[in-house]
Design a protein around this motif. Structure first.
Motif, PDB file in Angstrom:
ATOM      1  N   LEU A 353       0.844  -1.194   0.000  1.00  0.00           N
ATOM      2  CA  LEU A 353       0.000   0.000   0.000  1.00  0.00           C
ATOM      3  C   LEU A 353       0.874   1.237   0.000  1.00  0.00           C
ATOM      4  O   LEU A 353       1.967   1.266   0.562  1.00  0.00           O
ATOM      5  CB  LEU A 353      -0.912   0.008   1.226  1.00  0.00           C
ATOM      6  CG  LEU A 353      -1.988  -1.067   1.291  1.00  0.00           C
ATOM      7  CD1 LEU A 353      -2.768  -0.950   2.590  1.00  0.00           C
ATOM      8  CD2 LEU A 353      -2.943  -0.972   0.101  1.00  0.00           C
ATOM      9  N   THR A 354       0.372   2.288  -0.602  1.00  0.00           N
ATOM     10  CA  THR A 354       1.138   3.528  -0.678  1.00  0.00           C
ATOM     11  C   THR A 354       0.908   4.370   0.572  1.00  0.00           C
ATOM     12  O   THR A 354      -0.024   4.144   1.347  1.00  0.00           O
ATOM     13  CB  THR A 354       0.744   4.342  -1.910  1.00  0.00           C
ATOM     14  OG1 THR A 354      -0.615   4.785  -1.776  1.00  0.00           O
ATOM     15  CG2 THR A 354       0.887   3.507  -3.179  1.00  0.00           C
ATOM     16  N   ILE A 355       1.766   5.348   0.745  1.00  0.00           N
ATOM     17  CA  ILE A 355       1.619   6.259   1.890  1.00  0.00           C
ATOM     18  C   ILE A 355       0.307   7.013   1.794  1.00  0.00           C
ATOM     19  O   ILE A 355      -0.360   7.255   2.803  1.00  0.00           O
ATOM     20  CB  ILE A 355       2.811   7.224   1.946  1.00  0.00           C
ATOM     21  CG1 ILE A 355       4.102   6.449   2.209  1.00  0.00           C
ATOM     22  CG2 ILE A 355       2.608   8.294   3.012  1.00  0.00           C
ATOM     23  CD1 ILE A 355       5.351   7.309   2.206  1.00  0.00           C
ATOM     24  N   GLN A 356      -0.109   7.367   0.583  1.00  0.00           N
ATOM     25  CA  GLN A 356      -1.382   8.077   0.427  1.00  0.00           C
ATOM     26  C   GLN A 356      -2.550   7.176   0.796  1.00  0.00           C
ATOM     27  O   GLN A 356      -3.528   7.630   1.382  1.00  0.00           O
ATOM     28  CB  GLN A 356      -1.534   8.572  -1.020  1.00  0.00           C
ATOM     29  CG  GLN A 356      -2.670   9.566  -1.219  1.00  0.00           C
ATOM     30  CD  GLN A 356      -2.451  10.858  -0.467  1.00  0.00           C
ATOM     31  OE1 GLN A 356      -1.339  11.319  -0.323  1.00  0.00           O
ATOM     32  NE2 GLN A 356      -3.529  11.458   0.019  1.00  0.00           N
ATOM     33  N   GLN A 357      -2.452   5.903   0.498  1.00  0.00           N
ATOM     34  CA  GLN A 357      -3.508   4.977   0.902  1.00  0.00           C
ATOM     35  C   GLN A 357      -3.535   4.816   2.417  1.00  0.00           C
ATOM     36  O   GLN A 357      -4.605   4.693   3.009  1.00  0.00           O
ATOM     37  CB  GLN A 357      -3.311   3.622   0.219  1.00  0.00           C
ATOM     38  CG  GLN A 357      -3.617   3.655  -1.276  1.00  0.00           C
ATOM     39  CD  GLN A 357      -3.282   2.363  -1.967  1.00  0.00           C
ATOM     40  OE1 GLN A 357      -2.255   1.746  -1.685  1.00  0.00           O
ATOM     41  NE2 GLN A 357      -4.118   1.938  -2.902  1.00  0.00           N
ATOM     42  N   LEU A 358      -2.387   4.820   3.051  1.00  0.00           N
ATOM     43  CA  LEU A 358      -2.356   4.787   4.513  1.00  0.00           C
ATOM     44  C   LEU A 358      -3.046   6.020   5.095  1.00  0.00           C
ATOM     45  O   LEU A 358      -3.789   5.922   6.078  1.00  0.00           O
ATOM     46  CB  LEU A 358      -0.907   4.707   5.002  1.00  0.00           C
ATOM     47  CG  LEU A 358      -0.692   4.862   6.515  1.00  0.00           C
ATOM     48  CD1 LEU A 358      -1.429   3.784   7.290  1.00  0.00           C
ATOM     49  CD2 LEU A 358       0.794   4.846   6.845  1.00  0.00           C
ATOM     50  N   TRP A 438      -5.084   8.871  15.093  1.00  0.00           N
ATOM     51  CA  TRP A 438      -4.899   8.595  13.674  1.00  0.00           C
ATOM     52  C   TRP A 438      -4.946   9.872  12.841  1.00  0.00           C
ATOM     53  O   TRP A 438      -4.230   9.990  11.848  1.00  0.00           O
ATOM     54  CB  TRP A 438      -5.955   7.590  13.199  1.00  0.00           C
ATOM     55  CG  TRP A 438      -5.634   6.180  13.633  1.00  0.00           C
ATOM     56  CD1 TRP A 438      -4.727   5.792  14.567  1.00  0.00           C
ATOM     57  CD2 TRP A 438      -6.227   4.988  13.122  1.00  0.00           C
ATOM     58  NE1 TRP A 438      -4.708   4.425  14.691  1.00  0.00           N
ATOM     59  CE2 TRP A 438      -5.620   3.900  13.818  1.00  0.00           C
ATOM     60  CE3 TRP A 438      -7.201   4.714  12.173  1.00  0.00           C
ATOM     61  CZ2 TRP A 438      -5.969   2.580  13.574  1.00  0.00           C
ATOM     62  CZ3 TRP A 438      -7.550   3.394  11.930  1.00  0.00           C
ATOM     63  CH2 TRP A 438      -6.939   2.340  12.618  1.00  0.00           C
ATOM     64  N   ALA A 439      -5.784  10.812  13.216  1.00  0.00           N
ATOM     65  CA  ALA A 439      -5.853  12.070  12.472  1.00  0.00           C
ATOM     66  C   ALA A 439      -4.531  12.824  12.577  1.00  0.00           C
ATOM     67  O   ALA A 439      -4.071  13.435  11.605  1.00  0.00           O
ATOM     68  CB  ALA A 439      -7.004  12.929  12.988  1.00  0.00           C
ATOM     69  N   ALA A 440      -3.932  12.817  13.771  1.00  0.00           N
ATOM     70  CA  ALA A 440      -2.644  13.486  13.936  1.00  0.00           C
ATOM     71  C   ALA A 440      -1.571  12.819  13.083  1.00  0.00           C
ATOM     72  O   ALA A 440      -0.716  13.493  12.495  1.00  0.00           O
ATOM     73  CB  ALA A 440      -2.239  13.471  15.407  1.00  0.00           C
ATOM     74  N   MET A 441      -1.596  11.504  13.015  1.00  0.00           N
ATOM     75  CA  MET A 441      -0.642  10.805  12.164  1.00  0.00           C
ATOM     76  C   MET A 441      -0.849  11.160  10.698  1.00  0.00           C
ATOM     77  O   MET A 441       0.114  11.381   9.949  1.00  0.00           O
ATOM     78  CB  MET A 441      -0.765   9.294  12.370  1.00  0.00           C
ATOM     79  CG  MET A 441      -0.362   8.818  13.765  1.00  0.00           C
ATOM     80  SD  MET A 441      -0.660   7.042  14.006  1.00  0.00           S
ATOM     81  CE  MET A 441       0.478   6.359  12.801  1.00  0.00           C
ATOM     82  N   ALA A 442      -2.115  11.234  10.283  1.00  0.00           N
ATOM     83  CA  ALA A 442      -2.406  11.573   8.888  1.00  0.00           C
ATOM     84  C   ALA A 442      -1.933  12.981   8.562  1.00  0.00           C
ATOM     85  O   ALA A 442      -1.412  13.239   7.473  1.00  0.00           O
ATOM     86  CB  ALA A 442      -3.900  11.425   8.617  1.00  0.00           C
ATOM     87  N   ARG A 447       2.745  15.678   5.077  1.00  0.00           N
ATOM     88  CA  ARG A 447       3.915  16.527   4.867  1.00  0.00           C
ATOM     89  C   ARG A 447       5.056  15.774   4.195  1.00  0.00           C
ATOM     90  O   ARG A 447       6.078  16.359   3.877  1.00  0.00           O
ATOM     91  CB  ARG A 447       4.393  17.113   6.198  1.00  0.00           C
ATOM     92  CG  ARG A 447       3.398  18.028   6.886  1.00  0.00           C
ATOM     93  CD  ARG A 447       3.992  18.680   8.115  1.00  0.00           C
ATOM     94  NE  ARG A 447       5.137  19.501   7.768  1.00  0.00           N
ATOM     95  CZ  ARG A 447       5.917  20.130   8.656  1.00  0.00           C
ATOM     96  NH1 ARG A 447       5.646  20.012   9.951  1.00  0.00           N
ATOM     97  NH2 ARG A 447       6.944  20.861   8.260  1.00  0.00           N
ATOM     98  N   ILE A 448       4.902  14.488   3.993  1.00  0.00           N
ATOM     99  CA  ILE A 448       5.934  13.696   3.325  1.00  0.00           C
ATOM    100  C   ILE A 448       5.833  13.916   1.823  1.00  0.00           C
ATOM    101  O   ILE A 448       4.783  13.700   1.219  1.00  0.00           O
ATOM    102  CB  ILE A 448       5.785  12.198   3.646  1.00  0.00           C
ATOM    103  CG1 ILE A 448       5.968  11.955   5.142  1.00  0.00           C
ATOM    104  CG2 ILE A 448       6.793  11.374   2.855  1.00  0.00           C
ATOM    105  CD1 ILE A 448       5.763  10.516   5.557  1.00  0.00           C
ATOM    106  N   ALA A 449       6.916  14.374   1.214  1.00  0.00           N
ATOM    107  CA  ALA A 449       6.997  14.548  -0.234  1.00  0.00           C
ATOM    108  C   ALA A 449       5.774  15.313  -0.742  1.00  0.00           C
ATOM    109  O   ALA A 449       5.290  16.239  -0.101  1.00  0.00           O
ATOM    110  CB  ALA A 449       7.146  13.187  -0.913  1.00  0.00           C
ATOM    111  N   GLY A 450       5.277  14.928  -1.924  1.00  0.00           N
ATOM    112  CA  GLY A 450       4.065  15.502  -2.484  1.00  0.00           C
ATOM    113  C   GLY A 450       3.089  14.400  -2.809  1.00  0.00           C
ATOM    114  O   GLY A 450       3.405  13.206  -2.716  1.00  0.00           O
TER     115      GLY A 450
END
Length: 1524
Positions: A353-358, A438-442, A447-450
């Motif tokens: 899974l991608t970071i965006q999916q996470l 979880w919202a704080a993690m999201a 902020r990671i890359a684009g």
């Protein structure tokens, strides 16, 4: 068409990739060379700028679904894009079928300048707008932005889709204005589609802003299905074939069995043994974890190790990650790696899974997240009352996740989770308005890359890269703090692997992955669990892995980010079990050990692959998550330091938070609310468990013993090139916080322990990392302090008894930084009074005194603990542009001047149809050659041998070019085109490789072996200014040219001291004050002859003339007079009432960051001629350079420039060697050649603006009036001067600015360093000159305690009355170099003529009689204007400084007011302890000048400028080029 083809659909058109491309080639190489679409550009080559953005639709042959995401085509490989439908900016809209609404909006709001980045921005905006329009509800962040009055939620969501795109010249506001217009459209869906396909017409309306998913071409679906069937069939055949029977790769899908580039490639490959080349790269695509394990087992011990790949984003971070691997395993189709399963205690995420999916999973948690048990309390009522001994466990428990226990009871939620993640998973508009852990993690993950990188980068790939490289990881830090686990697959040669049976055709992928196979795979596959914390400890960001395993593991190469591996090894790099045992790489608790039978000498190697991530559920009622990241930008930037903290609080008897009534406990690091004492809903609660993790780059290596104690270790990756990074758990600080409520004393103790731990890990006390991390942790802990708890005797009595003031309380009570806004309610002050009485008895002071001191100290303590409101990244920038009415009625005669005019060709730029230099090569497919340079890896060394045999043996390589192959002069701007005998700086070109593709050329260049020898006798490498001072490395020939000295008439006689001496000195030199001021013939003590020579050389910036040739003109100066004036300046400083002696200031360097790197395309023509398309700002200079290198006359070299993708001065001279190299290769190989520098090479070969060091003395009066200034500037130039002299010349030209000085002496010296040649950058020299003078005046203001603006105003030139302007008003021209002392340019009259053009008068500029009349008028009227100390005349109508200054300071309706803004800054600084603001206003005098418009076409100059007003010209053409 058969299955033996890599096939794409690009804007609906069928594209069959030629066999010359290996599957590992970048997608953008195919788009730009094999299609007619050149909209995607190569800006950075690492997924950071977004110029290559494209839309990718992928068809799943098993489910029949089509997923969509934006991607960076510079990172995506064609192997992973086989069967993908690609849409570029041309496919959204174009000049033939109509422009897209996004393209129209960008044009309307002037949101394009150079236009190089605009096609990527068009695709990103369209995709973001489509997601926003389709979203059921706005995102939480966008809604918050709308509530704050920033803009509509949909506009904020659209703008968020641009976090992976950069623009270097337009500015962000007009682009955001275009996003606002897109968001405000009533119907976003009614427009014509330009993407053609079998199922949609090009003129039919689309159902969304993007081509509909239903338009996925049917022929491409058939191709994908055939590829899938063939791949599975041949893969199964391979797995059933005994290893000793496999001669080649019969199992390889035919689509990947690419023939070699040339006829003799097979022989070359056979000679190379197992070293793979373009034609024999195997691209394998397993469909299950069992198939993956079987494949990896087959390659254990093989000379052709398998490399695993998913999104390939790691190649953008570490450029050496993709040497050409012969066997590549694509993980995209492994079902288990792409599934999401919501279990009882947490969610299981496939590592594919991608970071965006996470992020989407975190934004949209399943309904079973916190309610899967019978009660909504914390998991186990006693778990929130855990003692310190049990604090290591999270609410989810400390043991490995038990998948088989709960999988069967959560079958229904498995696919829900996968659906929530989405196939594309990049919808910024789809985020729910949730808060908590979880919202704080999201929030942090966004902020990671684009978004384009996050949509491709996988979870397992991120950990694989972390295992092998010192990646500044945010993901690993967050998951470690959250208590997550990783599942690892262990494979070695002797392990028994399960039968690789494919899933049933009708089986649901999620069910197959997580319900039916999980328990069986746990038994059959060697799957084990390890905490993220332990994984990081044994990776390159921890302390248990070393670099020796990377270098000693044998065949293979360094890992890439998408290799999804563990144990600090490369994907495709194999593990030696013996080395594992020796280095203790992993000891995973529930994991079985590596096969003991293999722990013998000569044992086989194996793999460990990250296959899943387990994320425990959170309980917002008793858990808090906080994280922060300090970076250069809010998004798309690696962390400088980062931190994450997880807290679990004990259940409060008086509070039912843990009994199901959870309060809103937002822990988002991007909250816009103030975060002071007690602002958290958990303030005052007892901490039951805590995890504190920090990440930083150690300034110094950690001592071995200390590192082992704190869990950190070696300095970094094996090659030692990358900057090290550490992830550290602050266990000692956790102990200070656990078991009690947060207090000031607990914070102090925790921060002291953190400082000690960081020091042991390589971040020394007082270093940036140590201070920043302590301040960051302070931000996390201060909100947890109870606002009503009384202060302790230690905190207040100590402050009162010692009599500490408000100014010293900070250092006594708080360690850290960051902060301030809003006081809390002082409910604890009565307790302070009682403590004060006890303090009085102990100190001997009266109770009243101690009470006052206690209360004051406590208030100061509270003030110091205030934190600022967090930056809100979703608040859109706002601005307005007001175009004033024309100044007079004659403005209509000069239209379109004074009118807003849409930029020419802006729609072509937005649609990707606008042609740039590199785009010209797309029409030369089939015969085009590519160039790559072999660069020096030493700063200073002799060249002994160059071995290119390995490079020349590579299929596709045409040849190599060295200095001996140059037919003409090996010199461009005084520097060798190719190093010959010696290299002078790191990155200097030594040779050029010519090949059939860019990737092959770069691979071949890396294979060239260069042997270096010691530096030339007596020379040492000079890198810094200190090195230059120590070795005396200077451009001495420039010293006489680079100085000015002048004394105002009467200044010496009026000085209170040493006036006679000064007058005597001037008399001895036969120079009086009037000549020193430059009011006569210009040969006085200003040393104008020297200055004029230097500056005239800089204005002839593109001449190949060397500075040494200017010394003859320098002799026309008056050195004795200059020395006399300089001595007088020193006496004026000594006579002044106040002095600053030995002032110092560092002038920063600046490198160009144009989006389009240096590029040129050379094409041989008839009769030995050459046509050169160059991205240059100096067409005639490129022509000269190319003709000199080739030994050709000028008329055989034609240079064409259509438009530039940014220049900023960097393409004035540094474009010349690139053009010369392309022309040289085209001539030698008689074929068109394109040469475009990579971003790394562009930075390595271009030094940019000179850094400098300023030392100054200044004399001034008590009122701030400056009398005299002496300044010495040392500029750091490169190994070759290039145009660096321009910085010095223009610095001198700007050194008097608009200030009325009595004496001025400025000298500039150039250090010769072993660095790339430095050249001009925007405002060359003038910027440094302004900085010099402004620094001195602000230093004077600081010494006197005055407002800098007042000091500057006190030193302005005297105000003069401006005459009334009229249509026929004739203005005197500025003084030329021959008519007034200190003037800079002999063609400066054009600046006034251009200004008069706006007033309706258009004189004949080319007539010398007119210029003579202007000079006579100027001499008659110069008494009406003002003159600087260096003799620069400013006419009354041009001297607008007093009026503009007054308007800025006082302000008016709709204009800025310095006075009002200053009051706001002062108020902010009074109310805030930590955060401070500043404001400055700076006058600038910029002399406008242009070169002579002489047409040199009759003298063999054949430079040309295409477009409107195309003409053959030299400097005139160069000035007209701009950005079209």
């Amino acid at each position: 068409m058969g299955t033996s083809t890599i096939m794409l659909a690009v804007n609906g058109e069928r594209v069959v990739v030629p066999a010359s491309f290996s599957p590992s080639h970048r997608l953008i190489d195919v788009l730009r060379s094999e299609t007619r679409f050149t909209g995607p550009k190569v800006g950075c080559g690492e997924g950071g700028c977004g110029a290559c953005t494209a839309l990718a639709d992928r068809f799943d042959p098993v489910t029949g679904a089509v997923s969509r995401a934006t991607i960076n085509s510079c990172l995506a490989t064609i192997g992973s894009c086989n069967g993908t439908s690609i849409t570029t900016a041309e496919g959204l809209g174009n000049s033939k079928c109509g422009f897209h609404p996004v393209q129209e909006a960008l044009a309307k709001h002037f949101a394009s300048q150079c236009g190089y980045c605009t096609p990527g921005i068009t695709v990103a905006l369209a995709a973001a707008a489509d997601r926003a329009a389709a979203a059921a509800e706005p995102t939480a962040a966008a809604a918050a932005a709308a509530a704050g009055g920033c803009d509509s939620a949909r506009a904020a969501a659209i703008a968020a889709g641009l976090d992976g795109n950069l623009c270097r010249c337009t500015g962000w506001r007009p682009i955001i204005d275009a996003a606002r217009e897109i968001a405000d459209l009533e119907d976003l869906h009614k427009h014509a589609c330009c993407s053609s396909s079998s199922s949609s017409s090009s003129s039919s309306p689309c159902s969304s802003l993007l081509p509909p998913v239903a338009s996925f071409p049917g022929w491409l679906k058939q191709h994908v299905a055939a590829q899938h069937a063939s791949s599975q069939q041949q893969l199964q055949q391979e797995l059933l074939t005994p290893p000793h029977m496999r001669q080649t790769y019969p199992y390889m899908p035919q689509a990947m069995q690419l023939p070699a580039l040339q006829g003799d490639a097979a022989a070359a490959a056979a000679a190379a043994g197992d070293a793979g080349c373009c034609g024999d790269q195997a691209w394998l695509k397993p469909a299950s974890l069992a198939q993956l394990a079987a494949l990896l087992q087959r390659h254990c011990g093989s000379k052709r190790p398998a490399r695993l790949v998913a999104g390939n984003t790691g190649a953008g971070v570490f450029k050496d990650l993709w040497p050409h691997e012969p066997v590549v395993v694509d993980l995209a189709a492994v079902a288990e790696l792409n599934a999401v399963a919501h279990l009882q205690q947490g969610v299981m995420l496939g590592a594919g899974l991608t970071i965006q999916q996470l992020i989407e999973v975190l934004r949209h948690p399943a309904s079973s997240t916190c309610s899967s048990s019978s009660s909504s309390k914390c998991r186990g009522k006693g778990s929130c009352k855990t003692s310190a001994a049990g604090s290591a466990a999270a609410c989810g428990g400390s043991e490995a996740p038990c998948v088989e226990q709960h999988a069967s009871s959560h079958v229904g939620s498995i696919n829900d989770g996968a659906s929530a993640a989405g196939a594309g998973g990049c919808s910024a508009a789809g985020r729910a308005s949730s808060s908590g852990v979880w919202a704080a993690m999201a929030d942090h993950l966004e902020r990671i890359a684009g978004v384009h990188v996050r949509s491709a980068a996988t979870l397992g790939g991120h950990f694989g890269l972390t295992a092998a490289k010192p990646l500044p990881t945010d993901l690993g830090l967050l998951l470690a703090a959250a208590g997550c686990w990783l599942q690892l697959l262990t494979v070695d040669e002797h392990a028994q692997q399960p039968e690789a049976a494919a899933p049933a055709a009708d089986a649901d992928p999620g069910t197959y992955a997580w319900q039916q196979q999980q328990q069986q795979q746990q038994l059959q596959l060697r799957l084990s669990w390890v905490t993220v914390e332990e994984f990081l400890q044994h990776s390159c960001v921890g302390g248990s892995t070393g670099s020796s395993s990377s270098s000693s593991s044998g065949g293979g190469s360094i890992t890439a980010e998408d290799l999804i591996t563990a144990e600090g090894v490369a994907g495709g790099r194999q593990l030696d079990p013996q080395q594992q045992q020796q280095q203790h790489l992993f000891s995973i608790a529930p994991a079985p050990a590596v096969n003991p039978a293999a722990n013998t000498k000569g044992a086989s190697r194996g793999y460990r692959v990250v296959t899943a991530v387990w994320l425990p559920y959170c309980n917002d009622a008793c858990e808090l998550f906080w994280s922060y990241k300090v970076a250069l930008r809010h998004v798309n930037s690696h962390a400088l330091v980062n931190a994450a903290a997880w807290f679990r609080f004990q259940e409060d008897a008086h509070d039912n938070m843990c009994n199901g009534n959870a309060r809103n406990s937002s822990s988002s690091s991007s909250s816009s609310e103030a975060a002071g004492v007690g602002s958290s809903p958990f303030a005052g609660r007892t901490i039951a468990a805590v995890r504190l993790f920090v990440g930083f780059s150690p300034e110094e290596p950690a001592p071995a013993a200390a590192a082992a104690a704190v869990g950190v270790g070696h300095a970094g990756a094996g090659d030692g090139i990358e900057e090290p990074w550490r992830v550290l758990r602050l266990a000692a600080a956790e102990q200070q916080l656990q078991g009690g409520a947060v207090s000031v004393q607990a914070i102090i103790a925790a921060l002291r322990q953190a400082e000690a731990s960081l020091a042991s890990a390589g971040a020394a006390p007082g270093s940036f990392s140590s201070q920043a991390l302590q301040g960051t942790l302070l931000k996390a802990l201060v909100p947890l302090i109870s606002p009503t708890a009384p202060p302790t005797a230690t905190a207040i009595a100590a402050a009162a008894a010692s009599g500490c003031s408000a100014s010293t309380a900070r250092s006594d009570h708080v360690i850290g930084s960051k902060t301030a806004s809003g006081l809390i309610s002082p409910t604890a002050l009565p307790a302070a009074t009682a403590i004060a009485a006890a303090a009085a008895a102990a100190s001997g002071y009266s109770t009243t005194t101690c009470r006052a001191r206690s209360v004051s100290a406590y208030k100061q303590l509270l003030r110091l603990l205030q934190l600022p409101a967090q930056y809100d990244p979703h608040c859109l920038p706002q601005g307005s542009q007001v175009l004033p009415a024309p100044p007079h009625a004659a403005a209509a005669a000069v239209a379109p001047v004074h009118q807003p005019v849409e930029k020419d060709a802006v729609r072509l730029q937005a649609s990707g149809e606008a042609q740039y230099a590199g785009d010209v090569a797309s029409g030369m497919r089939g015969r085009l050659l590519y160039l790559a340079s072999v660069n020096s890896t030493k700063a200073l060394a002799s060249l002994q041998q160059l071995d290119a045999s390995a490079a020349l043996a590579l299929p596709g390589v045409t040849g190599i070019i060295t200095a001996s192959d140059i037919p003409g002069s090996n010199s461009v701007m005084g520097a060798p085109l190719l190093a010959d005998g010696c290299v002078e700086y790191l990155g200097q070109p030594i040779a050029f490789i010519v090949a059939a593709s860019q990737q092959v050329a770069e691979r071949a260049a890396a294979l060239v072996c260069v042997t270096y020898g010691p530096p030339p006798a007596g020379r040492l490498a000079v890198i810094t200014l200190d090195d230059a001072l120590a070795t005396g490395a200077f451009y001495e020939e420039l010293a006489p040219l680079m100085q000015v000295a002048a004394v105002k008439p009467g200044a010496a006689a009026s000085s209170s001291r040493n006036s006679s001496s000064c007058a005597s000195t001037l008399a001895d030199s036969k120079v009086d004050c009037s000549s020193a001021a430059g009011t006569s013939d210009g040969a006085g003590s200003i040393a104008r002859g020297s200055t004029r020579a230097a500056i005239n050389s800089s204005t002839s910036s593109c001449s190949t003339e060397t500075p040494a040739s200017l010394s003859a003109d320098a002799a026309a100066g008056r050195p004795a007079a200059a020395a006399a004036a300089a001595a007088c300046v020193e006496r004026l400083i000594a006579a002044a009432p106040r002095q600053i002696l030995g002032g110092a200031y560092d002038l920063p360097a600046q490198q160009h960051f144009y989006m389009e790197t240096q590029v040129a395309v050379a094409e041989p023509q008839e009769d030995g001629c050459l046509r050169l398309t160059s991205a240059t700002q100096s067409l005639d200079a490129v022509q000269q350079a190319v003709a000199a290198v080739l030994g050709l006359p000028f008329n055989k070299v034609a240079v064409v420039t259509k438009r530039l993708g940014g220049g900023f001065g960097g393409k004035a001279s540094r474009s010349m060697p690139v053009a010369a190299a392309a022309a040289l290769a085209a001539t030698l190989f008689d074929a068109p050649v394109v040469y475009q520098l990579s971003r790394c090479d562009d930075f390595a070969q271009n030094g940019g603006r000179c850094a400098g060091r300023l030392r100054y003395d200044v004399g001034f009066q008590e009122d701030g009036k400056v009398l005299a200034i002496k300044a010495e500037v040392l500029l750091r130039a490169g190994a070759y001067l290039d145009l660096a002299s321009n910085d010095g010349a223009q610095l001198l030209a700007a050194s008097d600015s608009a200030y009325d000085l009595s004496g001025l002496h400025v000298a500039v010296k150039f250090a010769r360093c072993n660095l790339p040649p430095h050249t001009i950058v925007r405002g060359p020299g003038y910027l440094q000159g302004v900085m010099v003078l402004e620094q001195i005046l602000e230093h004077v203001a600081a010494e006197l305690g005055l407002d800098p603006a007042a000091v500057k105003a006190a030193n302005f030139l005297p105000e003069v009355a401006a005459p009334t302007l009229g249509v026929a008003q004739q203005q005197p021209a500025p003084a030329t170099a021959d008519t007034a002392a200190g003037s800079i340019s002999g063609a400066a009259a054009l600046s006034t003529d251009m200004g008069r053009l706006c007033l309706g008068s258009v004189p004949a500029l080319s007539q010398h009689t007119h210029l003579q009349q202007q000079q006579q008028q100027q001499q008659q009227q110069q008494q009406q204007g003002v003159r600087t100390i260096l003799g620069r005349y400013i006419s009354p109508e041009s001297y607008t400084l007093p009026r503009v200054w007054s308007e800025l300071l006082q302000g008016g309706p709709g204009t800025a007011s310095y006075a009002a803004m200053l009051q706001g800054v002062q108020a902010h600084n009074r109310d805030h302890v930590w955060s401070k603001r500043g404001i400055a206003v700076t006058p600038v005098r910029r002399q406008l000048a242009s070169s002579s418009p002489t047409d040199r076409a009759g003298h063999g100059w054949a430079s040309s400028l295409d477009g409107a007003g195309a003409r053959n010209s030299s400097r005139a053409g160069r000035l007209a080029i701009g950005f079209s």
